[in-house]
Design a protein around this motif. Structure first.
Motif, mmCIF file in Angstrom:
data_model
loop_
_atom_site.group_PDB
_atom_site.id
_atom_site.type_symbol
_atom_site.label_atom_id
_atom_site.label_comp_id
_atom_site.label_asym_id
_atom_site.label_seq_id
_atom_site.Cartn_x
_atom_site.Cartn_y
_atom_site.Cartn_z
ATOM 1 N N LEU A 103 0.986 -1.100 -0.001
ATOM 2 C CA LEU A 103 -0.018 -0.078 0.002
ATOM 3 C C LEU A 103 0.964 1.330 -0.095
ATOM 4 C CD1 LEU A 103 -2.396 -1.204 2.741
ATOM 5 C CD2 LEU A 103 -2.800 -1.043 0.346
ATOM 6 N N GLU A 104 0.234 2.166 -0.850
ATOM 7 C CA GLU A 104 1.207 3.581 -0.770
ATOM 8 C C GLU A 104 0.772 4.307 0.680
ATOM 9 O OE1 GLU A 104 1.273 7.488 -3.533
ATOM 10 O OE2 GLU A 104 -0.068 6.010 -3.822
ATOM 11 N N LEU A 105 1.945 4.929 1.138
ATOM 12 C CA LEU A 105 1.406 5.733 2.287
ATOM 13 C C LEU A 105 1.013 7.116 1.842
ATOM 14 C CD1 LEU A 105 4.615 5.331 4.502
ATOM 15 C CD2 LEU A 105 2.519 4.600 5.255
ATOM 16 N N PRO A 106 0.062 7.677 2.765
ATOM 17 C CA PRO A 106 -0.307 8.884 2.320
ATOM 18 C C PRO A 106 0.940 10.039 2.316
ATOM 19 C CG PRO A 106 -1.609 8.278 4.450
ATOM 20 C CD PRO A 106 -0.157 7.409 3.836
ATOM 21 N N SER A 107 1.038 10.817 1.276
ATOM 22 C CA SER A 107 2.004 11.895 0.938
ATOM 23 C C SER A 107 2.315 12.721 2.197
ATOM 24 C CB SER A 107 1.749 12.771 -0.245
ATOM 25 O OG SER A 107 0.523 13.234 0.117
ATOM 26 N N TRP A 108 1.407 13.001 2.983
ATOM 27 C CA TRP A 108 1.531 13.815 4.215
ATOM 28 C C TRP A 108 2.235 13.216 5.315
ATOM 29 C CZ3 TRP A 108 -0.763 13.623 9.241
ATOM 30 C CH2 TRP A 108 -1.659 12.622 9.258
ATOM 31 N N LEU A 109 2.545 11.756 5.259
ATOM 32 C CA LEU A 109 3.352 11.111 6.161
ATOM 33 C C LEU A 109 4.612 10.666 5.740
ATOM 34 C CD1 LEU A 109 0.247 9.046 7.826
ATOM 35 C CD2 LEU A 109 1.623 10.768 8.915
ATOM 36 N N GLY A 111 7.273 11.950 4.854
ATOM 37 C CA GLY A 111 8.288 12.459 5.386
ATOM 38 C C GLY A 111 8.791 12.091 6.877
ATOM 39 N N THR A 112 7.683 11.210 7.577
ATOM 40 C CA THR A 112 8.008 11.158 8.833
ATOM 41 C C THR A 112 8.736 9.899 8.987
ATOM 42 O OG1 THR A 112 6.111 9.525 9.193
ATOM 43 C CG2 THR A 112 5.731 11.862 9.622
ATOM 44 N N LEU A 113 8.985 9.087 8.068
ATOM 45 C CA LEU A 113 9.529 7.464 7.896
ATOM 46 C C LEU A 113 10.938 7.705 8.143
ATOM 47 C CD1 LEU A 113 7.474 5.232 5.712
ATOM 48 C CD2 LEU A 113 7.592 5.319 8.061
ATOM 49 N N PRO A 114 11.972 6.734 8.677
ATOM 50 C CA PRO A 114 13.159 6.929 8.982
ATOM 51 C C PRO A 114 13.649 6.597 7.403
ATOM 52 C CG PRO A 114 12.161 5.649 10.711
ATOM 53 C CD PRO A 114 11.120 5.937 9.742
ATOM 54 N N LEU A 117 13.583 2.956 6.177
ATOM 55 C CA LEU A 117 12.245 2.046 5.598
ATOM 56 C C LEU A 117 11.733 2.522 4.207
ATOM 57 C CD1 LEU A 117 9.963 2.162 8.945
ATOM 58 C CD2 LEU A 117 11.642 0.435 7.938
ATOM 59 N N CYS A 121 4.214 0.516 2.682
ATOM 60 C CA CYS A 121 3.908 -0.651 3.523
ATOM 61 C C CYS A 121 3.149 -1.874 3.096
ATOM 62 C CB CYS A 121 3.258 0.082 5.022
ATOM 63 S SG CYS A 121 1.778 0.601 4.823
ATOM 64 N N TRP A 131 6.247 -2.927 7.858
ATOM 65 C CA TRP A 131 6.982 -2.128 7.121
ATOM 66 C C TRP A 131 8.155 -2.821 6.451
ATOM 67 C CZ3 TRP A 131 5.107 2.511 7.635
ATOM 68 C CH2 TRP A 131 4.294 2.629 8.764
#
Lengths: 142, 178
Positions: A103-109, A111-114, A117, A121, A131
């Protein structure tokens, strides 16, 4: 590298191929986080004690966790040089993943991923998020 | 039970569109809103932004995420990030399990042109509608915190309780981590 991850779809045929493509992964749990790494990158799984003296790559600090002091170690496929182990915490086993599970992560999130990764996901039958470890990035970071 | 009966049950409950007396005798356009509570404070968002309200779902923590991101969930094969509004607005934390009870907690899925985001709320109070003039007045009392005021479009006293209408585009834009 997971061949279907972070792929920008280029038409319906590509998308169909991406969904049907499969890759074998090793699933493991590093304290609160469930992760996978491409199975082909791991030659064997050892206990922590068996990896004494080995260079270890540990994803834990990049996930905001304390460094690993126990658990399983994945012996990475040799690229020349000394043997390198990957701290895996608790190994759950090997699975075969198709693109459908990604699945694609929302674009607004994103930037939070280390950095270690991938910016996407997977999820399992119980809708638990899994992950995907980017081993190349972990090697570079380590 | 048929669908009609099911709907009439919903219409009888708190999720109704205001009372007939309220709308009668006023020709002013009204803006539909969803009202909810977070940490004891009452908030509202325009109903046009509300996609759905979901109950108990399992949230997964996002590694490295700031505290105002409560986690992510999978909803019909879409990953939705869930915002902790209480933390984002730096509201005083109540013991929600005592004040309301954990079963009342919901996730309100909001959609704007740019984002689909879930907001974790302690209790959904229902649908309401405010006169357009009340929304346009931007009359937000200075007694509320500066941070909350910066995301408020309007505020309204009803039954001795203040409800703050959130500027959801601004809020989601500021909460995003790119």
């Amino acid at each position: 590298m997971l061949p279907f991850a972070e792929q920008n779809a280029g038409g319906e045929a590509n998308e169909e191929a991406r969904i049907q493509a499969e890759v074998d992964v090793l699933r493991f749990r590093l304290r609160p986080f469930e992760l996978v790494v491409e199975l082909a990158a791991i030659s064997s799984v050892l206990d922590f004690e068996e990896a004494q003296g080995m260079i270890l790559l540990d994803p834990a600090p990049y996930l905001g966790l304390l460094p690993s002091r126990a658990g399983h170690i994945g012996l990475l496929e040799a690229r020349g040089g000394p043997p390198i182990g990957l701290c895996l915490g608790e190994v759950w086993g090997a699975e075969s993943w198709s693109g459908e599970r990604l699945l694609e992560l929302p674009s607004w999130l994103k930037g939070t991923l280390p950095v270690i990764l991938r910016k996407a996901c997977g999820y399992d039958n119980l809708k638990r998020i899994v992950w995907m470890l980017d081993l190349d990035r972990l090697r570079q970071a380590g | 039970m048929g669908l009609g009966e099911l709907l009439s049950g919903v219409e009888d409950a708190s999720l109704s569109w205001g009372s007939d007396e309220e709308s009668a005798g006023s020709s002013e356009a009204r803006i539909p809103l969803l009202r909810f509570r977070v940490e004891g404070d009452a908030f509202a968002v325009e109903a046009a932004h509300v996609r759905e309200i979901v109950g108990r779902v399992s949230l997964t923590a996002l590694p490295g995420a700031p505290a105002h991101i409560r986690g992510i969930m999978v909803l019909r094969r879409q990953v939705v990030g869930v915002l902790d509004l209480g933390r984002f607005l730096k509201l005083d934390r109540l013991d929600a399990t005592v004040a309301i009870g954990p079963s009342a907690a919901r996730i309100v899925i909001l959609e704007t042109a740019l984002f689909t985001v879930g907001i974790y709320v302690d209790q959904v109070e229902g649908l309401d509608s405010w006169p357009q003039s009340a929304v346009q007045a931007h009359d937000v009392p200075e007694s509320i915190s500066k941070r909350t005021r910066s995301f408020a479009r309007a505020a309204r006293f009803e039954d001795e309780s203040l409800t703050i209408l959130l500027n959801i585009e601004k809020l989601l834009d500021d909460a995003a981590v790119r």
